[in-house]
Write an enzyme that holds these catalytic residues in place. Structure first.
Site, PDB file in Angstrom:
ATOM      1  N   SER A 118      11.907  15.995  -4.424  1.00 19.52           N
ATOM      2  CA  SER A 118      12.673  16.965  -5.222  1.00 19.52           C
ATOM      3  C   SER A 118      13.205  18.160  -4.438  1.00 19.52           C
ATOM      4  O   SER A 118      13.953  18.965  -5.000  1.00 19.52           O
ATOM      5  CB  SER A 118      11.818  17.469  -6.388  1.00 19.52           C
ATOM      6  OG  SER A 118      11.775  16.503  -7.416  1.00 19.52           O
ATOM      7  N   LYS A 121      16.952  18.706  -4.598  1.00 23.29           N
ATOM      8  CA  LYS A 121      17.636  19.473  -5.645  1.00 23.29           C
ATOM      9  C   LYS A 121      18.264  20.749  -5.096  1.00 23.29           C
ATOM     10  O   LYS A 121      19.215  21.286  -5.686  1.00 23.29           O
ATOM     11  CB  LYS A 121      16.664  19.806  -6.775  1.00 23.29           C
ATOM     12  CG  LYS A 121      16.192  18.602  -7.584  1.00 23.29           C
ATOM     13  CD  LYS A 121      15.248  19.024  -8.704  1.00 23.29           C
ATOM     14  CE  LYS A 121      14.848  17.859  -9.600  1.00 23.29           C
ATOM     15  NZ  LYS A 121      13.884  16.947  -8.971  1.00 23.29           N
ATOM     16  N   SER A 288      11.997  21.836 -11.662  1.00 21.19           N
ATOM     17  CA  SER A 288      12.263  20.557 -10.995  1.00 21.19           C
ATOM     18  C   SER A 288      12.741  19.525 -12.009  1.00 21.19           C
ATOM     19  O   SER A 288      12.205  18.413 -12.108  1.00 21.19           O
ATOM     20  CB  SER A 288      11.022  20.042 -10.251  1.00 21.19           C
ATOM     21  OG  SER A 288      11.394  19.132  -9.236  1.00 21.19           O
TER      22      SER A 288
END
Length: 461
Positions: A118, A121, A288
């Site tokens: 993640s 991102k 997230s």
């Protein structure tokens, strides 16, 4: 990164304790606005004072602290992190990068690209802000497409809620007028193209509730309103919610909603705007949010190539970052959330993204930084870092976790008041060591927070 243009020397870093205050306030206001279920109320400036009340002029408050500054000593940084990075729980492949605020490398260890999870991102959020702007909104609309037919058109609002659809239904009913005849309802998801589920994800992700099918129309990100998991067709569920709200608002709906594409020139009836992109980015990074990140990636694809797909989004994100001067060599991405285990990044790309987002000439990217979770306080770092940990409140970082993968990328301020950019990624962790690896990365950033690594900073209390 050391050769970046001189224009990157100016920084707008107002980090801890200032950054902590701003991050918590931003998180609180974002949560309030995103949970309302409709558009926010008018701001104070839009409400006139009572007659006879004279208000003093608004003054710009003085800063509560000096901007973080200082030059990191590479030898001190190495001494601080070498031990924690050697923790066996992190497995055999750990790549670490520490850099100064101007992007100058201070410490590097390990080699090769790594599965970012993640932390990817950060790239998606930065690219979205760059191509669309922080004030951009996404409109969900309703059009009249024939005498007794209306179409709900998905505009790719990643955080469209049931409350928002009720607001849109009320507006639609008002536009149709009192005593409106029954209508047939269609719903249009043509904004996004390609598969709804990435072929580079495990096939269990949707049925196990890890992520929803990615569509330009949904309600509450495709989560099942009756329990855990995701619905198989988020757009159809959103249309059903809208149909019920429309009926409650006085417009009966004949039959079940049907998938369609609204014809060009259909009469607009009502529109609901999303929250500004800057707030959506803060929410996405803090929590997230996989679904939101995938939607933002598709909007980048639309803006850069006209292709609102997984492929178009992934390509558009890397192209946008390269145009900003972020090094993307070796990067291979298949989505915007980092859910694919086939994604690969050099951690130096992550520190460069953070550097770029903090550049004085890039104010539009500011919410990438204000959206970072604060260690021990917000988002995906809320339950990490104990009260006695030196990094608590002094680390702001994006987390990244998959089975066998753990990462942190963000900013830390050391004991001399010197801020440092960092990216620590490990992608060959024994699953039994998952929690141990997470703790090990926390220990690395704790070591930086406790370090007197700066050669010319303001000593922290």
């Amino acid at each position: 990164m050391a050769g970046r243009d001189a224009r990157h020397r100016g920084r707008l870093w107002f980090w801890l304790p200032v950054g902590l205050v701003l991050a918590i306030l931003a998180a609180a206001s974002t949560a309030y606005l995103l949970d309302r279920g409709d558009e926010p109320p008018p701001g104070p400036a839009a409400i006139p004072p009572p007659a006879g009340l004279v208000l003093p002029a608004v003054r710009t408050p003085a800063p509560v602290a000096e901007p973080a500054s200082g030059t990191p000593d590479p030898r001190a940084v190495r001494r601080a992190v070498a031990g924690p990075l050697a923790d066996a729980d992190l497995g055999p492949h750990v790549v670490a990068v520490v850099a100064a605020l101007d992007g100058t490398p201070v410490y590097q260890d390990g080699s090769g690209t790594v599965t970012p999870a993640s932390t990817l991102k950060l790239l998606t959020a930065t690219a979205a802000l760059q191509v669309l702007g922080p004030d951009h909104t996404f409109d969900t609309s309703v059009v009249r497409d024939g005498r007794n037919r209306v179409v709900l058109v998905g505009g790719g609002d990643p955080l469209l809620s049931a409350g928002g659809l009720r607001t849109l239904a009320t507006r639609t009913a008002a536009a149709l007028g009192a005593g409106a005849r029954p209508v047939r309802l269609g719903y249009d998801t043509s904004l996004f193209t390609g598969p709804d589920v990435s072929p580079h994800w495990p096939p269990t992700y949707v049925p196990e509730g890890v992520v929803s099918p990615i569509q330009s129309l949904w309600v509450d990100e495709g989560r099942d309103p009756d329990g855990y998991g995701r619905v198989p067709d988020p757009a159809a569920t959103a249309a059903a919610v809208f149909a019920a709200a429309l009926a409650k608002a006085g417009v009966p709906v004949s039959g079940a909603p049907a998938a369609t594409t609204a014809r060009a020139g259909a009469q607009p009836l009502a529109t609901l705007a999303s929250q500004p992109l800057s707030r959506i980015v803060e929410h996405t990074l803090e929590t997230s949010d996989n679904e939101a990140a995938e939607v933002l990636s598709r909007h980048v694809g639309l803006a850069t190539s006209g292709q609102g797909s997984f492929e178009g989004g992934a390509r558009g994100v890397l192209d946008t970052l390269a145009a900003l001067g972020v090094p993307t060599r070796g990067a291979v991405t298949y989505d915007g959330s980092g859910l694919s285990r086939e994604d690969r990044l050099d951690p130096a790309t992550l520190t460069s993204v953070l550097e770029t987002a903090g550049a004085a000439e890039q104010p539009a990217l500011r919410s990438v930084l204000t959206g970072l979770p604060v260690a021990g306080f917000t988002g995906s770092l809320e339950v990490r870092f104990d009260a006695t940990d030196p990094g608590r409140g002094f680390v702001q970082a994006k987390t990244g976790t998959l089975t066998g993968v753990s990462g942190l990328a963000g900013i830390v301020t050391d004991r001399t008041g010197t801020p440092l950019l960092f990216a620590f990624l490990a992608d060959r962790i024994d699953p039994i060591d998952t929690l141990g690896a997470r703790s090990a990365l926390d220990d690395v950033t704790n070591a930086l927070a406790a370090c007197r690594c700066g050669t010319a900073g303001t000593v922290a209390p």
